[in-house]
Motif scaffolding. Structure first.
Motif, mmCIF file in Angstrom:
data_model
loop_
_atom_site.group_PDB
_atom_site.id
_atom_site.type_symbol
_atom_site.label_atom_id
_atom_site.label_comp_id
_atom_site.label_asym_id
_atom_site.label_seq_id
_atom_site.Cartn_x
_atom_site.Cartn_y
_atom_site.Cartn_z
ATOM 1 N N ILE A 197 0.840 -1.202 0.000
ATOM 2 C CA ILE A 197 0.000 0.000 0.000
ATOM 3 C C ILE A 197 0.873 1.250 0.000
ATOM 4 N N GLU A 198 1.932 1.247 0.795
ATOM 5 C CA GLU A 198 2.843 2.390 0.810
ATOM 6 C C GLU A 198 3.512 2.549 -0.557
ATOM 7 N N TYR A 199 3.966 1.451 -1.128
ATOM 8 C CA TYR A 199 4.666 1.484 -2.414
ATOM 9 C C TYR A 199 3.764 2.019 -3.522
ATOM 10 N N LEU A 200 2.588 1.443 -3.667
ATOM 11 C CA LEU A 200 1.692 1.853 -4.744
ATOM 12 C C LEU A 200 1.242 3.300 -4.578
ATOM 13 N N SER A 201 0.914 3.680 -3.350
ATOM 14 C CA SER A 201 0.397 5.040 -3.124
ATOM 15 C C SER A 201 1.496 6.088 -3.158
ATOM 16 N N SER A 202 2.761 5.665 -3.247
ATOM 17 C CA SER A 202 3.852 6.643 -3.323
ATOM 18 C C SER A 202 3.893 7.342 -4.671
ATOM 19 N N PHE A 203 3.274 6.716 -5.705
ATOM 20 C CA PHE A 203 3.304 7.342 -7.027
ATOM 21 C C PHE A 203 1.937 7.426 -7.689
ATOM 22 N N MET A 204 0.894 6.891 -7.051
ATOM 23 C CA MET A 204 -0.439 6.997 -7.633
ATOM 24 C C MET A 204 -1.475 6.971 -6.520
ATOM 25 N N THR A 205 -2.644 7.517 -6.819
ATOM 26 C CA THR A 205 -3.735 7.534 -5.855
ATOM 27 C C THR A 205 -4.438 6.187 -5.833
ATOM 28 N N LEU A 206 -4.641 5.660 -4.639
ATOM 29 C CA LEU A 206 -5.470 4.474 -4.467
ATOM 30 C C LEU A 206 -6.888 4.922 -4.174
ATOM 31 N N ASN A 207 -7.860 4.216 -4.744
ATOM 32 C CA ASN A 207 -9.256 4.600 -4.604
ATOM 33 C C ASN A 207 -10.094 3.478 -4.007
ATOM 34 N N GLU A 208 -11.220 3.868 -3.439
ATOM 35 C CA GLU A 208 -12.156 2.892 -2.910
ATOM 36 C C GLU A 208 -12.527 1.885 -4.010
ATOM 37 N N GLY A 209 -12.466 0.628 -3.677
ATOM 38 C CA GLY A 209 -12.788 -0.412 -4.652
ATOM 39 C C GLY A 209 -11.599 -0.962 -5.405
ATOM 40 N N ASP A 210 -10.432 -0.330 -5.282
ATOM 41 C CA ASP A 210 -9.226 -0.906 -5.862
ATOM 42 C C ASP A 210 -8.905 -2.215 -5.138
ATOM 43 N N ILE A 211 -8.282 -3.137 -5.855
ATOM 44 C CA ILE A 211 -7.963 -4.451 -5.300
ATOM 45 C C ILE A 211 -6.483 -4.744 -5.520
ATOM 46 N N ILE A 212 -5.840 -5.261 -4.483
ATOM 47 C CA ILE A 212 -4.451 -5.692 -4.587
ATOM 48 C C ILE A 212 -4.410 -7.208 -4.391
ATOM 49 N N LEU A 213 -4.005 -7.934 -5.436
ATOM 50 C CA LEU A 213 -3.786 -9.373 -5.336
ATOM 51 C C LEU A 213 -2.324 -9.582 -4.949
ATOM 52 N N THR A 214 -2.083 -10.302 -3.859
ATOM 53 C CA THR A 214 -0.780 -10.246 -3.204
ATOM 54 C C THR A 214 0.171 -11.384 -3.542
ATOM 55 N N GLY A 215 -0.159 -12.216 -4.532
ATOM 56 C CA GLY A 215 0.755 -13.270 -4.936
ATOM 57 C C GLY A 215 0.419 -14.616 -4.319
ATOM 58 N N THR A 216 1.094 -15.653 -4.816
ATOM 59 C CA THR A 216 0.795 -17.024 -4.399
ATOM 60 C C THR A 216 2.061 -17.735 -3.956
ATOM 61 N N PRO A 217 1.945 -18.668 -2.996
ATOM 62 C CA PRO A 217 3.109 -19.460 -2.595
ATOM 63 C C PRO A 217 3.389 -20.586 -3.578
ATOM 64 N N LYS A 218 4.400 -21.380 -3.281
ATOM 65 C CA LYS A 218 4.733 -22.508 -4.158
ATOM 66 C C LYS A 218 3.590 -23.529 -4.170
ATOM 67 N N GLY A 219 3.586 -24.351 -5.205
ATOM 68 C CA GLY A 219 2.626 -25.443 -5.251
ATOM 69 C C GLY A 219 1.606 -25.425 -6.358
ATOM 70 N N PRO A 220 1.576 -24.419 -7.254
ATOM 71 C CA PRO A 220 0.612 -24.484 -8.354
ATOM 72 C C PRO A 220 0.855 -25.707 -9.242
ATOM 73 N N THR A 221 -0.201 -26.419 -9.570
ATOM 74 C CA THR A 221 -0.115 -27.567 -10.464
ATOM 75 C C THR A 221 -1.076 -27.369 -11.629
ATOM 76 N N LYS A 222 -0.879 -28.124 -12.685
ATOM 77 C CA LYS A 222 -1.707 -27.991 -13.879
ATOM 78 C C LYS A 222 -3.153 -28.374 -13.590
ATOM 79 N N VAL A 223 -4.071 -27.663 -14.231
ATOM 80 C CA VAL A 223 -5.485 -28.009 -14.148
ATOM 81 C C VAL A 223 -6.031 -28.207 -15.557
ATOM 82 N N ASN A 224 -7.104 -28.998 -15.631
ATOM 83 C CA ASN A 224 -7.661 -29.377 -16.922
ATOM 84 C C ASN A 224 -9.167 -29.184 -16.930
ATOM 85 N N VAL A 225 -9.746 -29.269 -18.108
ATOM 86 C CA VAL A 225 -11.196 -29.124 -18.253
ATOM 87 C C VAL A 225 -11.902 -30.137 -17.359
ATOM 88 N N GLY A 226 -12.886 -29.642 -16.611
ATOM 89 C CA GLY A 226 -13.651 -30.485 -15.702
ATOM 90 C C GLY A 226 -13.169 -30.447 -14.270
#
Length: 252
Positions: A197-226
């Motif tokens: 929040i500090e980093y992003l707001s240092s150069f741009m305005t954050l507004n109500e309704g903005d969303i920050i997705l914060t990343g994922t840990p290890k472990g993603p595996t392939k997914v398939n249809v169904g």
């Protein structure tokens, strides 16, 4: 308090979750199975983080970044709880990414880490699918990796900021067809919620309704249809999504 957005009998409503039912803004009540779940916030700017967990960066053979790798996503990417995400026919490696999503509650700029939580409305769950065939380089992601329609399930609801004691110590889990595939914790983020929040707001305005997705840990595996994918965050809930086959574009 848990707040949701749903479609009920053709009307879009805000709702409060009470037990196993929803209390709609109209005063009506409905069971969770009776509604179509929408993204819980009418999103403004959607920020997403690449490689914000060192273990995930390592499994991809990347070094952990010295500065946040931020990219933007369009609102077309969001789909609600119990929604469907198309798997492109030309993709060989599509995987889930369980992420804590931070919803901004009021406008601000030059926000310090110490006051950052005062600008948070609450938290929800995001599953930011990646299509790794389209990835180009470290300065990721290629636009097609993260901006396809319905590629980011989010919800089911927003949990108020004050109902989450420590957002930097929450367990994350992902299940595919009932099997536990990914385990992690927000305590392992390289860049914390207040830092972002500090980093992003240092150069741009954050507004109500903005969303920050914060990343994922290890472990993603392939997914398939169904496949049915459930992403879970401690204290917030479980977000369910199903992978479907992408329909070809109509011939003009």
């Amino acid at each position: 308090m848990k707040k949701a957005r749903v479609s009920y009998k053709g009307n879009v409503c805000e709702a409060v979750v009470e037990g196993d039912q929803l209390v709609l803004e109209t005063g009506q009540t409905a069971q969770e199975s009776e509604v179509v779940w929408l993204p819980p916030v009418d999103a403004g700017t959607i920020f997403a983080l690449g490689l914000n967990f060192a273990d995930h960066a390592s499994e991809l053979a990347f070094n952990a970044p010295d500065e946040p790798l931020v990219f933007l996503k369009g609102p077309n990417t969001l789909v609600g709880h119990q929604g469907e995400t198309p798997r492109p026919t030309d993709v060989t490696h599509m995987h889930y990414e369980c992420e804590l999503a931070v919803v901004i509650g009021r406008q601000g700029k030059h926000i310090t880490k110490e006051e950052a939580y005062d600008y948070v409305a609450g938290y929800t769950i995001a599953n930011d699918y990646a299509f790794r065939d389209y990835l180009e380089n470290y300065y990721r992601p290629n636009f097609r990796v993260k901006n396809r329609d319905n590629c980011t399930p989010i919800g089911p609801w927003i949990v108020d900021r004050d109902d989450i004691g420590d957002p930097m110590n929450l367990a994350l889990r992902t299940y595919v067809n009932g099997e536990l595939e990914q385990v992690g914790s927000t305590k392992d983020m390289i860049f914390s919620v207040p830092y972002l929040i500090e980093y992003l707001s240092s150069f741009m305005t954050l507004n109500e309704g903005d969303i920050i997705l914060t990343g994922t840990p290890k472990g993603p595996t392939k997914v398939n249809v169904g496949d049915k994918v459930v992403t879970e965050i401690e204290g917030i809930g479980r977000l369910t999504n199903t992978i479907i086959e992408e329909h070809p574009a109509p011939v003009s």
